[in-house]
Design a protein around this motif. Structure first.
Motif, PDB file in Angstrom:
ATOM      1  N   GLY A 190       0.804  -1.225   0.000  1.00  0.00           N
ATOM      2  CA  GLY A 190       0.000   0.000   0.000  1.00  0.00           C
ATOM      3  C   GLY A 190       0.833   1.269   0.000  1.00  0.00           C
ATOM      4  O   GLY A 190       0.341   2.336  -0.375  1.00  0.00           O
ATOM      5  N   LEU A 191       2.109   1.169   0.431  1.00  0.00           N
ATOM      6  CA  LEU A 191       2.925   2.379   0.522  1.00  0.00           C
ATOM      7  C   LEU A 191       3.679   2.708  -0.763  1.00  0.00           C
ATOM      8  O   LEU A 191       4.343   3.739  -0.851  1.00  0.00           O
ATOM      9  CB  LEU A 191       3.920   2.250   1.694  1.00  0.00           C
ATOM     10  CG  LEU A 191       3.281   2.272   3.095  1.00  0.00           C
ATOM     11  CD1 LEU A 191       4.343   2.119   4.179  1.00  0.00           C
ATOM     12  CD2 LEU A 191       2.468   3.543   3.332  1.00  0.00           C
ATOM     13  N   VAL A 192       3.554   1.833  -1.771  1.00  0.00           N
ATOM     14  CA  VAL A 192       4.296   2.043  -3.025  1.00  0.00           C
ATOM     15  C   VAL A 192       4.012   3.431  -3.605  1.00  0.00           C
ATOM     16  O   VAL A 192       4.930   4.132  -4.032  1.00  0.00           O
ATOM     17  CB  VAL A 192       3.932   0.935  -4.052  1.00  0.00           C
ATOM     18  CG1 VAL A 192       4.464   1.276  -5.431  1.00  0.00           C
ATOM     19  CG2 VAL A 192       4.458  -0.416  -3.585  1.00  0.00           C
ATOM     20  N   GLU A 193       2.762   3.855  -3.578  1.00  0.00           N
ATOM     21  CA  GLU A 193       2.397   5.162  -4.159  1.00  0.00           C
ATOM     22  C   GLU A 193       2.514   6.300  -3.150  1.00  0.00           C
ATOM     23  O   GLU A 193       2.201   7.444  -3.466  1.00  0.00           O
ATOM     24  CB  GLU A 193       0.937   5.121  -4.658  1.00  0.00           C
ATOM     25  CG  GLU A 193       0.653   4.090  -5.714  1.00  0.00           C
ATOM     26  CD  GLU A 193       1.412   4.367  -7.002  1.00  0.00           C
ATOM     27  OE1 GLU A 193       1.635   5.561  -7.298  1.00  0.00           O
ATOM     28  OE2 GLU A 193       1.817   3.393  -7.663  1.00  0.00           O
ATOM     29  N   VAL A 194       2.910   5.960  -1.922  1.00  0.00           N
ATOM     30  CA  VAL A 194       2.874   6.970  -0.856  1.00  0.00           C
ATOM     31  C   VAL A 194       4.262   7.450  -0.468  1.00  0.00           C
ATOM     32  O   VAL A 194       4.487   8.645  -0.248  1.00  0.00           O
ATOM     33  CB  VAL A 194       2.152   6.380   0.392  1.00  0.00           C
ATOM     34  CG1 VAL A 194       2.182   7.360   1.554  1.00  0.00           C
ATOM     35  CG2 VAL A 194       0.727   5.983   0.042  1.00  0.00           C
ATOM     36  N   LEU A 195       5.213   6.506  -0.375  1.00  0.00           N
ATOM     37  CA  LEU A 195       6.552   6.859   0.108  1.00  0.00           C
ATOM     38  C   LEU A 195       7.457   7.281  -1.043  1.00  0.00           C
ATOM     39  O   LEU A 195       7.628   6.528  -2.001  1.00  0.00           O
ATOM     40  CB  LEU A 195       7.190   5.647   0.797  1.00  0.00           C
ATOM     41  CG  LEU A 195       6.832   5.388   2.254  1.00  0.00           C
ATOM     42  CD1 LEU A 195       7.681   4.255   2.809  1.00  0.00           C
ATOM     43  CD2 LEU A 195       7.019   6.637   3.087  1.00  0.00           C
ATOM     44  N   PRO A 196       8.085   8.449  -0.933  1.00  0.00           N
ATOM     45  CA  PRO A 196       9.095   8.815  -1.929  1.00  0.00           C
ATOM     46  C   PRO A 196      10.376   8.035  -1.659  1.00  0.00           C
ATOM     47  O   PRO A 196      10.544   7.474  -0.559  1.00  0.00           O
ATOM     48  CB  PRO A 196       9.316  10.311  -1.664  1.00  0.00           C
ATOM     49  CG  PRO A 196       8.973  10.490  -0.221  1.00  0.00           C
ATOM     50  CD  PRO A 196       7.922   9.464   0.112  1.00  0.00           C
ATOM     51  N   ASP A 197      11.290   8.027  -2.629  1.00  0.00           N
ATOM     52  CA  ASP A 197      12.565   7.332  -2.419  1.00  0.00           C
ATOM     53  C   ASP A 197      13.262   7.946  -1.200  1.00  0.00           C
ATOM     54  O   ASP A 197      13.347   9.167  -1.079  1.00  0.00           O
ATOM     55  CB  ASP A 197      13.439   7.468  -3.673  1.00  0.00           C
ATOM     56  CG  ASP A 197      14.600   6.486  -3.637  1.00  0.00           C
ATOM     57  OD1 ASP A 197      14.592   5.592  -2.757  1.00  0.00           O
ATOM     58  OD2 ASP A 197      15.523   6.628  -4.465  1.00  0.00           O
ATOM     59  N   GLY A 198      13.717   7.098  -0.276  1.00  0.00           N
ATOM     60  CA  GLY A 198      14.377   7.580   0.947  1.00  0.00           C
ATOM     61  C   GLY A 198      13.392   7.891   2.061  1.00  0.00           C
ATOM     62  O   GLY A 198      13.804   8.171   3.186  1.00  0.00           O
ATOM     63  N   GLY A 199      12.087   7.859   1.766  1.00  0.00           N
ATOM     64  CA  GLY A 199      11.070   8.194   2.779  1.00  0.00           C
ATOM     65  C   GLY A 199      11.057   7.199   3.926  1.00  0.00           C
ATOM     66  O   GLY A 199      11.217   5.995   3.728  1.00  0.00           O
ATOM     67  N   LEU A 200      10.862   7.719   5.132  1.00  0.00           N
ATOM     68  CA  LEU A 200      10.872   6.892   6.348  1.00  0.00           C
ATOM     69  C   LEU A 200       9.705   7.345   7.209  1.00  0.00           C
ATOM     70  O   LEU A 200       9.616   8.531   7.550  1.00  0.00           O
ATOM     71  CB  LEU A 200      12.203   7.121   7.080  1.00  0.00           C
ATOM     72  CG  LEU A 200      12.443   6.347   8.369  1.00  0.00           C
ATOM     73  CD1 LEU A 200      12.770   4.893   8.050  1.00  0.00           C
ATOM     74  CD2 LEU A 200      13.588   6.963   9.158  1.00  0.00           C
ATOM     75  N   ILE A 201       8.809   6.430   7.556  1.00  0.00           N
ATOM     76  CA  ILE A 201       7.641   6.827   8.360  1.00  0.00           C
ATOM     77  C   ILE A 201       7.378   5.797   9.452  1.00  0.00           C
ATOM     78  O   ILE A 201       7.905   4.677   9.418  1.00  0.00           O
ATOM     79  CB  ILE A 201       6.363   6.965   7.499  1.00  0.00           C
ATOM     80  CG1 ILE A 201       5.979   5.612   6.871  1.00  0.00           C
ATOM     81  CG2 ILE A 201       6.531   8.026   6.429  1.00  0.00           C
ATOM     82  CD1 ILE A 201       4.571   5.611   6.287  1.00  0.00           C
ATOM     83  N   ASP A 202       6.542   6.188  10.422  1.00  0.00           N
ATOM     84  CA  ASP A 202       6.028   5.241  11.421  1.00  0.00           C
ATOM     85  C   ASP A 202       4.632   4.807  10.997  1.00  0.00           C
ATOM     86  O   ASP A 202       3.852   5.629  10.499  1.00  0.00           O
ATOM     87  CB  ASP A 202       5.930   5.906  12.799  1.00  0.00           C
ATOM     88  CG  ASP A 202       7.284   5.937  13.495  1.00  0.00           C
ATOM     89  OD1 ASP A 202       8.180   5.177  13.087  1.00  0.00           O
ATOM     90  OD2 ASP A 202       7.433   6.732  14.433  1.00  0.00           O
TER      91      ASP A 202
END
Ligand code: SAM
Length: 446
Positions: A190-202
């Motif tokens: 689900g995060l494929v379209e959400v996280l940019p390259d290098g993105g880090l989230i909780d």
């Protein structure tokens, strides 16, 4: 046995053989060196060796000296101790989520209970030994925070490696409720379209009555494509709600709200706000609530109870359901609004939003209560306990998720004339070094 994997640490020096004597408060095995000489690892040096158990004989490479001793990294297992078992999870050793899967159940349970005995002793109280332990079984955790990161086309979802910022890409987690474990690959997708390259989230996932409440903390913005992908994730994973928070200081925005997010406390259903605190397991919550109700006991018959750091009402609502007047105080207004909504029609429940660190209830305010329950975050409740110690409240029930700050707060209650009535250790974080507790105190000076 001995399939535990290690990564080399920098700055390591001499190698010595040691026998592990005990397990320390952070879950590392501790050996006291018997090696003669004046070099690192000399007689009496304490050596902390992760993932070892009492009776393990190991060859370790010593790390630099620290305040409490030296770290040791196992380079050879010479003999395993009597309590060692095969860890149930394939990630154990590398994953920083668990530190005690290698300890057999009786030794593990005894260790958890001893952590509470030791904290009480540091507070100046002698507990009946062993302190009883309420357990959470494998698969019992209903609240978890994963970290997710994108590198190129690869999305990793898991926990930090031991002593590292690298992530373990989780394939399993036997600690978690099965629906939270099953969520991992769906979140990755689900995060494929959400996280940019290098993105880090909780990714904070909590399982409530009718599904999972998911909060993504960290994406600075969500474009239309990201929002559509998240709505799809909510659909395919059958989430109750999915929300987004750019960072912890900003408001949480619901992205997909599919069902009401409800939890039952006592005989009341609470409609919780996104990101609301929930005790980490149902078993843990039940044990904590039973201990709080038992601790307050008859003290508040006809009188009132203050529930400090009340959250959404884990303790307030069961206390109120049994006919007591309850004043619930917390710094989180949304949590208190949920509590107040659930308490509608219950006479005698009041709420107050207040920062109990900066503006604790004074001794005079507290004197109106027959019993006080307090359940602070990990930092403890030093300012509030200062006032409590001089308040004359007959019964104080302390709930804590941090034995270190509990010991400090308990010591202040001890100085204020409180004696220990009962204690319970509550294990909601299976195979980690975390332990929670409830201690009931009664004022003995008059
Ligand atoms: C460990 S949770 C316990 C919540 C509740 N007792 C439960 O069991 O669900 C700690 C609570 O302390 C509250 N809190 C944290 N810092 C606070 C502060 N400085 N003043 C008041 N409440 C605070 C949080 O909002 C949270 O609800």
């Amino acid at each position: 046995m001995g399939s535990v994997r290690y990564r080399p640490e920098s700055g390591l020096s001499p190698e010595i053989e040691v026998t592990i004597a005990t397990v320390g408060a952070r879950g590392d095995g501790i050996a006291v060196s018997t090696r003669a000489g004046n070099k690192p690892g000399k007689i009496g040096d304490r050596i902390f060796v992760p993932l070892t158990a009492p009776g393990d004989r190991v060859r370790v490479r010593l790390g630099p000296a620290q305040t409490e001793g030296r770290r040791g990294q196992v380079i050879a297992w010479l003999e395993r101790g009597p309590d060692v078992v095969e860890p149930p999870c394939r990630h154990f050793g590398r994953c920083g989520g668990c530190s005690l899967q290698h300890l057999g159940d009786p030794a593990y349970g005894a260790w958890k209970s001893e952590q509470v005995t030791a904290a009480l002793a540091r507070g100046g109280f002698e507990a009946v030994q062993p302190v009883p332990l309420a357990r959470t079984p494998p698969g019992g955790r209903r609240r978890v925070t994963f970290t997710a990161r994108r590198r190129g086309t690869v999305i990793t979802v898991g926990f930090n490696e031991r002593l590292s910022h690298r992530l373990v890409d989780l394939e399993q987690c036997p600690v978690l409720a099965s629906d939270l474990e099953a969520l991992i690959p769906r979140v990755r997708q689900g995060l494929v379209e959400v996280l940019p390259d290098g993105g880090l989230i909780d990714v904070i996932a909590t399982r409530f009555e009718d599904g999972i409440d998911l909060v993504l903390v960290g994406p600075p913005s969500l474009d239309l494509g990201a929002r559509q992908a998240l709505a799809e994730l909510a659909e395919t994973a059958n989430l109750a709600r999915l929300s987004w928070q750019p960072d912890l200081k900003q408001p949480i925005e619901p992205v997909a709200a599919r069902r009401p997010v409800l939890v039952r406390f006592g005989d009341r259903l609470v409609a919780v706000p996104p990101g609301a605190f929930l005790q980490a397991s149902l078993e843990g919550e039940s044990a904590l609530v039973a201990a709080v109700l038992g601790g307050v006991g008859d003290a508040a018959a006809g009188g009132a109870v203050a529930d400090l750091f009340a959250g959404c009402g884990t303790f307030s609502l069961p206390l109120a359901s049994t006919g007591r007047r309850v004043h619930a105080v917390d710094g989180n207004g949304a949590a208190l609004a949920a509590l107040a909504g659930a308490a509608r029609g219950l006479p005698g429940v009041t709420t107050e939003q207040r920062d109990l660190g900066r503006n604790p209830l004074s001794s005079q305010e507290l004197a109106a209560y027959q019993a006080v329950v307090f359940d602070p975050p990990r930092a403890g409740a030093s300012a509030q306990v200062e006032a409590l110690a001089g308040s004359g409240v007959p019964v104080v029930v302390a709930v804590s998720c941090n034995p270190a700050t509990f010991a400090r707060d308990a010591h202040r209650l001890n100085e204020g004339g409180y004696r220990l009535v009962s204690a319970l250790a509550v294990d909601q974080f299976l195979w980690s070094a975390h332990i929670e507790l409830v201690a009931v105190f009664r004022l003995s000076r008059k």
